[in-house]
Design a protein around this motif. Structure first.
Motif, PDB file in Angstrom:
ATOM      1  N   ASP A   1       4.434  10.311   3.849  1.00  0.00           N
ATOM      2  CA  ASP A   1       4.971   9.233   5.276  1.00  0.00           C
ATOM      3  C   ASP A   1       3.973   9.271   7.061  1.00  0.00           C
ATOM      4  O   ASP A   1       3.524   9.861   6.952  1.00  0.00           O
ATOM      5  CB  ASP A   1       6.502   9.905   5.615  1.00  0.00           C
ATOM      6  N   LEU A   2       3.522   8.137   6.931  1.00  0.00           N
ATOM      7  CA  LEU A   2       2.349   7.270   7.545  1.00  0.00           C
ATOM      8  C   LEU A   2       3.779   7.401   8.875  1.00  0.00           C
ATOM      9  O   LEU A   2       4.844   6.667   9.323  1.00  0.00           O
ATOM     10  CB  LEU A   2       2.042   5.858   7.044  1.00  0.00           C
ATOM     11  N   PRO A   3       2.622   7.102  10.475  1.00  0.00           N
ATOM     12  CA  PRO A   3       3.745   6.870  11.712  1.00  0.00           C
ATOM     13  C   PRO A   3       3.566   6.543  12.089  1.00  0.00           C
ATOM     14  O   PRO A   3       2.858   5.121  11.419  1.00  0.00           O
ATOM     15  CB  PRO A   3       2.722   7.969  12.282  1.00  0.00           C
ATOM     16  N   LYS A   4       4.808   4.819  12.519  1.00  0.00           N
ATOM     17  CA  LYS A   4       3.942   4.041  13.186  1.00  0.00           C
ATOM     18  C   LYS A   4       3.437   4.190  14.121  1.00  0.00           C
ATOM     19  O   LYS A   4       2.285   3.315  14.393  1.00  0.00           O
ATOM     20  CB  LYS A   4       5.709   3.656  14.088  1.00  0.00           C
ATOM     21  N   SER A   5       3.301   5.099  14.773  1.00  0.00           N
ATOM     22  CA  SER A   5       1.888   5.012  15.799  1.00  0.00           C
ATOM     23  C   SER A   5       1.955   6.379  15.908  1.00  0.00           C
ATOM     24  O   SER A   5       2.622   7.783  15.909  1.00  0.00           O
ATOM     25  CB  SER A   5       2.496   4.659  17.322  1.00  0.00           C
ATOM     26  N   VAL A   6       0.886   6.993  16.872  1.00  0.00           N
ATOM     27  CA  VAL A   6      -0.192   7.881  17.143  1.00  0.00           C
ATOM     28  C   VAL A   6      -0.758   8.657  17.897  1.00  0.00           C
ATOM     29  O   VAL A   6      -1.381   7.233  18.045  1.00  0.00           O
ATOM     30  CB  VAL A   6      -0.306   8.916  15.518  1.00  0.00           C
ATOM     31  N   ILE A   7      -0.902   9.310  18.786  1.00  0.00           N
ATOM     32  CA  ILE A   7      -1.697   9.737  19.796  1.00  0.00           C
ATOM     33  C   ILE A   7      -2.617  10.521  19.237  1.00  0.00           C
ATOM     34  O   ILE A   7      -2.377  12.013  19.089  1.00  0.00           O
ATOM     35  CB  ILE A   7      -1.575  10.278  20.823  1.00  0.00           C
ATOM     36  N   ILE A   8      -4.264  10.480  19.142  1.00  0.00           N
ATOM     37  CA  ILE A   8      -4.672  12.108  18.200  1.00  0.00           C
ATOM     38  C   ILE A   8      -5.626  12.546  19.681  1.00  0.00           C
ATOM     39  O   ILE A   8      -6.159  11.603  20.404  1.00  0.00           O
ATOM     40  CB  ILE A   8      -5.618  11.053  17.234  1.00  0.00           C
ATOM     41  N   VAL A   9      -5.384  14.109  19.684  1.00  0.00           N
ATOM     42  CA  VAL A   9      -5.595  14.285  20.490  1.00  0.00           C
ATOM     43  C   VAL A   9      -7.052  15.125  20.084  1.00  0.00           C
ATOM     44  O   VAL A   9      -7.306  16.120  20.063  1.00  0.00           O
ATOM     45  CB  VAL A   9      -4.903  15.595  21.821  1.00  0.00           C
ATOM     46  N   GLY A  10      -8.612  15.054  20.110  1.00  0.00           N
ATOM     47  CA  GLY A  10      -9.664  14.656  20.022  1.00  0.00           C
ATOM     48  C   GLY A  10     -10.467  13.203  19.091  1.00  0.00           C
ATOM     49  O   GLY A  10      -9.580  13.490  18.419  1.00  0.00           O
TER      50      GLY A  10
ATOM     51  N   LEU B   1       1.077  -1.345  -0.186  1.00  0.00           N
ATOM     52  CA  LEU B   1      -0.232  -0.294   0.102  1.00  0.00           C
ATOM     53  C   LEU B   1       0.489   1.377   0.057  1.00  0.00           C
ATOM     54  O   LEU B   1       2.054   1.316   0.572  1.00  0.00           O
ATOM     55  CB  LEU B   1      -0.690  -0.085   1.963  1.00  0.00           C
ATOM     56  N   ASP B   2       1.015   1.872  -0.772  1.00  0.00           N
ATOM     57  CA  ASP B   2       1.790   3.351  -1.193  1.00  0.00           C
ATOM     58  C   ASP B   2       0.538   4.349  -0.335  1.00  0.00           C
ATOM     59  O   ASP B   2      -0.535   5.030  -1.235  1.00  0.00           O
ATOM     60  CB  ASP B   2       1.907   3.335  -2.628  1.00  0.00           C
ATOM     61  N   TYR B   3       0.621   5.007   1.093  1.00  0.00           N
ATOM     62  CA  TYR B   3      -0.099   5.660   1.231  1.00  0.00           C
ATOM     63  C   TYR B   3       0.154   7.034   0.144  1.00  0.00           C
ATOM     64  O   TYR B   3      -0.594   8.361   0.427  1.00  0.00           O
ATOM     65  CB  TYR B   3      -0.012   6.378   2.616  1.00  0.00           C
ATOM     66  N   SER B   4       1.464   7.130  -0.327  1.00  0.00           N
ATOM     67  CA  SER B   4       1.986   9.214  -0.974  1.00  0.00           C
ATOM     68  C   SER B   4       0.686   8.922  -1.832  1.00  0.00           C
ATOM     69  O   SER B   4       0.935  10.361  -2.736  1.00  0.00           O
ATOM     70  CB  SER B   4       3.678   8.535  -1.044  1.00  0.00           C
ATOM     71  N   VAL B   5       0.736   7.976  -2.930  1.00  0.00           N
ATOM     72  CA  VAL B   5       0.037   8.166  -3.552  1.00  0.00           C
ATOM     73  C   VAL B   5      -1.065   8.709  -3.053  1.00  0.00           C
ATOM     74  O   VAL B   5      -2.539   9.297  -4.034  1.00  0.00           O
ATOM     75  CB  VAL B   5      -0.878   6.510  -4.455  1.00  0.00           C
ATOM     76  N   ALA B   6      -2.019   7.754  -2.602  1.00  0.00           N
ATOM     77  CA  ALA B   6      -3.139   8.457  -1.964  1.00  0.00           C
ATOM     78  C   ALA B   6      -3.709  10.094  -1.534  1.00  0.00           C
ATOM     79  O   ALA B   6      -4.339  10.908  -1.434  1.00  0.00           O
ATOM     80  CB  ALA B   6      -4.013   7.626  -0.437  1.00  0.00           C
ATOM     81  N   VAL B   7      -2.311  10.313  -1.400  1.00  0.00           N
ATOM     82  CA  VAL B   7      -1.801  12.041  -0.883  1.00  0.00           C
ATOM     83  C   VAL B   7      -2.037  12.949  -2.024  1.00  0.00           C
ATOM     84  O   VAL B   7      -2.640  13.633  -2.268  1.00  0.00           O
ATOM     85  CB  VAL B   7      -1.119  11.950   1.033  1.00  0.00           C
ATOM     86  N   LYS B   8      -1.181  12.385  -3.073  1.00  0.00           N
ATOM     87  CA  LYS B   8      -1.612  13.020  -4.131  1.00  0.00           C
ATOM     88  C   LYS B   8      -2.938  12.973  -4.747  1.00  0.00           C
ATOM     89  O   LYS B   8      -3.222  13.857  -5.579  1.00  0.00           O
ATOM     90  CB  LYS B   8      -0.674  11.741  -5.212  1.00  0.00           C
ATOM     91  N   ARG B   9      -3.829  12.108  -5.357  1.00  0.00           N
ATOM     92  CA  ARG B   9      -5.259  12.157  -5.621  1.00  0.00           C
ATOM     93  C   ARG B   9      -5.621  12.817  -4.789  1.00  0.00           C
ATOM     94  O   ARG B   9      -6.675  13.283  -5.471  1.00  0.00           O
ATOM     95  CB  ARG B   9      -5.448  10.654  -5.888  1.00  0.00           C
TER      96      ARG B   9
END
Length: 225
Positions: free
Chosen positions: A171-180, A78-86
């Motif tokens: 680029d995707l992080p390996k892990s993330v904390i989302i506040v909200g 899965l290439d996330y950069s292509v998703a962002v480009k789209r």
């Protein structure tokens, strides 16, 4: 100095729609925007996030439900950069459409930072510092919202992000904390989670007592640093 019947400050969905309607009603109209036509929603908010959500849906189906739909992969990539480009292409088409609507409806567009200097006067400062003054019988303020930053937290665009940085990164992080856990937080959790990111959502307590709320925010900030 130019005189208008209506000046709209902010070219997001609230602002540009108001400007179009004012012009349709026969009023001489101008719109002021400091960043992009279409505002946050069309450029780095609602529209690109929905594009990314579509990619996330496909990614989730392929990763988690492929066999159910008759797909089988040995090495799924899965290439996330292509998703962002789209998502940027989708956003670009719509923002160009807003520019077309401004011309079609004879709305003057002023790109710069607006400042009210009198009840009927707006000063517009462009990037090079040049200032223009506009007058209007009516002013519409549609400047939208901005991210709330926890006290003591510095937005560095790498480890600590707002939605502005997050929606543009390839680029995707390996892990993330989302506040909200509102619409924005839930969307990023869905998108990144579908691509395999380890996601944790933290929801802040309701704002009840201002002083106590500030103390709570400070404690949360310490926890994330």
């Amino acid at each position: 100095m130019s005189d208008y019947d209506v000046i709209v400050i902010g070219a997001g969905p609230g602002g540009y729609v108001a400007a179009i309607r004012a012009s349709q009603l026969g009023l001489k109209t101008a719109i002021i925007e400091k960043e992009w036509l279409g505002g946050v929603c069309l450029n780095i908010g609602c529209v690109p996030s929905k594009s990314l959500l579509k990619n996330a849906e496909v990614a989730h189906t392929l990763r988690k439900r492929g066999r159910e739909f008759g797909f089988k992969f040995d090495n799924l990539e899965l290439d996330y950069s292509v998703a962002v480009k789209r998502s940027r292409q989708v956003s670009g088409r719509l923002t160009r459409g807003v520019g077309f609507l401004m011309k079609k409806n004879n709305i003057d567009v002023h790109m710069g930072t607006a400042k009210l200097t009198a009840k009927d006067t707006v000063s517009v400062t462009v990037a090079d510092g040049e200032t223009t003054e506009l007058k209007a019988k009516n002013l519409v303020i549609a400047t939208g919202a901005s991210p709330f930053v926890l006290p003591g937290v510095e937005i560095d665009g790498e480890k600590v992000l707002t939605y502005r940085e997050a929606i543009l990164q390839t680029d995707l992080p390996k892990s993330v904390i989302i506040v909200g856990s509102g619409a924005i937080g839930a969307e990023f959790a869905t998108i990144w989670g579908a691509y395999g990111v380890d996601v944790t959502i933290v929801e802040m307590l309701p704002r009840i007592v201002p002083n106590e709320d500030e103390e709570i925010s400070a404690e949360l900030a310490k926890a994330f640093l």
